[in-house]
Design an enzyme around this catalytic site. Structure first.
Site, mmCIF file in Angstrom:
data_model
loop_
_atom_site.group_PDB
_atom_site.id
_atom_site.type_symbol
_atom_site.label_atom_id
_atom_site.label_comp_id
_atom_site.label_asym_id
_atom_site.label_seq_id
_atom_site.Cartn_x
_atom_site.Cartn_y
_atom_site.Cartn_z
ATOM 1 N N ASP A 29 -1.366 4.069 5.490
ATOM 2 C CA ASP A 29 -0.356 3.710 4.481
ATOM 3 C C ASP A 29 -0.266 4.788 3.407
ATOM 4 O OD1 ASP A 29 0.072 1.309 5.813
ATOM 5 O OD2 ASP A 29 -1.503 0.294 4.663
ATOM 6 N N ASN A 60 0.843 -1.209 0.000
ATOM 7 C CA ASN A 60 0.000 0.000 0.000
ATOM 8 C C ASN A 60 0.875 1.256 0.000
ATOM 9 O OD1 ASN A 60 -2.100 -1.814 0.300
ATOM 10 N ND2 ASN A 60 -2.462 -1.361 2.459
HETATM 11 O O1 RIB Z 1 -2.801 -0.958 6.678
HETATM 12 C C1 RIB Z 1 -3.794 -1.661 5.988
HETATM 13 C C2 RIB Z 1 -3.300 -3.019 5.615
HETATM 14 O O2 RIB Z 1 -3.056 -3.752 6.787
HETATM 15 C C3 RIB Z 1 -4.261 -3.840 4.825
HETATM 16 O O3 RIB Z 1 -4.155 -3.641 3.441
HETATM 17 C C4 RIB Z 1 -3.968 -5.251 5.267
HETATM 18 O O4 RIB Z 1 -3.408 -6.046 4.272
HETATM 19 C C5 RIB Z 1 -3.045 -5.124 6.464
HETATM 20 O O5 RIB Z 1 -1.770 -5.426 6.145
#
Ligand code: RIB
Length: 299
Positions: free
Chosen positions: A249, A41
């Site tokens: 993220d 992400n």
């Molecule tokens: O921060 C979000 C993410 O946390 C999600 O996409 C999931 O995969 C976890 O890793």
């Protein structure tokens, strides 16, 4: 150039009117899958912000692997350092309630096979002035080696202290820049249930002890940060969140990309906070990460 050393997941997402309590069953009203993983992400967010990005990590040989990498690939992220492991691609089981809040359980799978040797490989091609971004969803030993190899090369390191693991406080000391939510920051500072004043005092204390730049994300209240002894604050947008998964993220990726392209610290915080807000308006971690122009239009 940014290298992200971290996790790659397939997110399995159920939406519910409200989140269940322990032991309770609630009816779902929707199901979808989306590419996710904190590392992936953040890599996609930095790429959509306009940066050149290398992703290093692991997926399996299963059907989820290509789907988990599809948006990164479509965005033009360099994927040569993503290995194929003999474990299934990481998965995250995610429940999203009607108010946009969520519960997540992550099964690491292939992410758990990432090693210190992979860290050396990932950092090997980097040079002074590049940025290495990490999270805590791959083994701590690999994160630690990546941080120390990067330091030896003069590469700037940004560690997102998520998810909270036992080693978080120790690893947090090893990065140039740390991004943490309130709970993660409390672990780093060694104090629980901080007031806003206590948080600011802890930021000043840690910054003067370590020289690190520290950023605490505060959800809808934006961020508070310290760099070279100066406290900064930034707010995102006023929004009604649909799904907050991946918002943190998106903040991390946009922040790293903004510094990498030479933006000053405070405008970088604001741009990242706005990007994080926009990421709450759609479902799915990666599908909701805004494009560079969408963020620019809201600044
Ligand atoms: O921060 C979000 C993410 O946390 C999600 O996409 C999931 O995969 C976890 O890793």
């Amino acid at each position: 150039m940014i290298t992200v050393f971290g996790s790659i997941n397939m997110d399995l997402i159920a939406t519910t009117q409200r989140l269940p309590k322990p032991g309770e069953t609630v009816a779902g009203n929707g199901f979808s899958t989306a590419a996710g993983g904190k590392g992936a992400n953040q890599a996609l967010a930095a790429r959509r912000a306009g940066c050149s990005v290398h992703m290093a990590g692991a997926v399996g040989h299963d059907g989820f692997a290509d789907d988990a990498l599809a948006l990164l690939k479509a965005a033009g992220t360099e994927l040569d350092a993503v290995k194929r492991a003999d474990e299934p691609t990481g998965t995250a089981i995610i429940l999203v309630g009607g108010d946009g809040e969520n519960m997540i359980a992550v099964v690491p799978g292939a992410n758990g096979t990432v090693t210190a040797a992979d860290a050396d490989k990932a950092v090997g091609g980097m040079s002074r002035g590049d940025t290495l971004m990490l999270q805590l969803e791959v083994p701590a030993a690999a994160v630690e080696q990546a941080l120390s190899a990067a330091r030896a090369k003069g590469v700037t390191t940004i560690l997102n202290l998520a998810p909270l693991i036992d080693d978080a406080a120790r690893l947090g000391r090893l990065a140039d820049i740390v991004i943490a939510n309130e709970t993660e920051f409390e672990r780093l500072a060694g104090q629980e249930n901080m007031t806003a004043e206590e948080r600011e005092a802890a930021l000043k204390r840690l910054n003067s002890e370590t020289g690190q730049t520290l950023i605490v994300t505060l959800g809808g209240d934006g961020v508070v940060a310290i760099r070279d002894g100066v406290i900064s604050r930034a707010k995102g947008l006023k929004i009604e969140p649909v799904d907050t998964v991946g918002a943190g993220d998106t903040f991390c990726g946009y922040f790293a990309a903004s510094l990498d392209e030479g933006l000053a610290f405070e405008p970088a915080l604001r741009r990242a906070a706005v990007a994080g807000s926009l990421a709450c308006l759609k479902q799915g971690a990666q599908p909701s990460i805004p494009l560079r122009d969408e963020v620019a239009n809201k600044l």
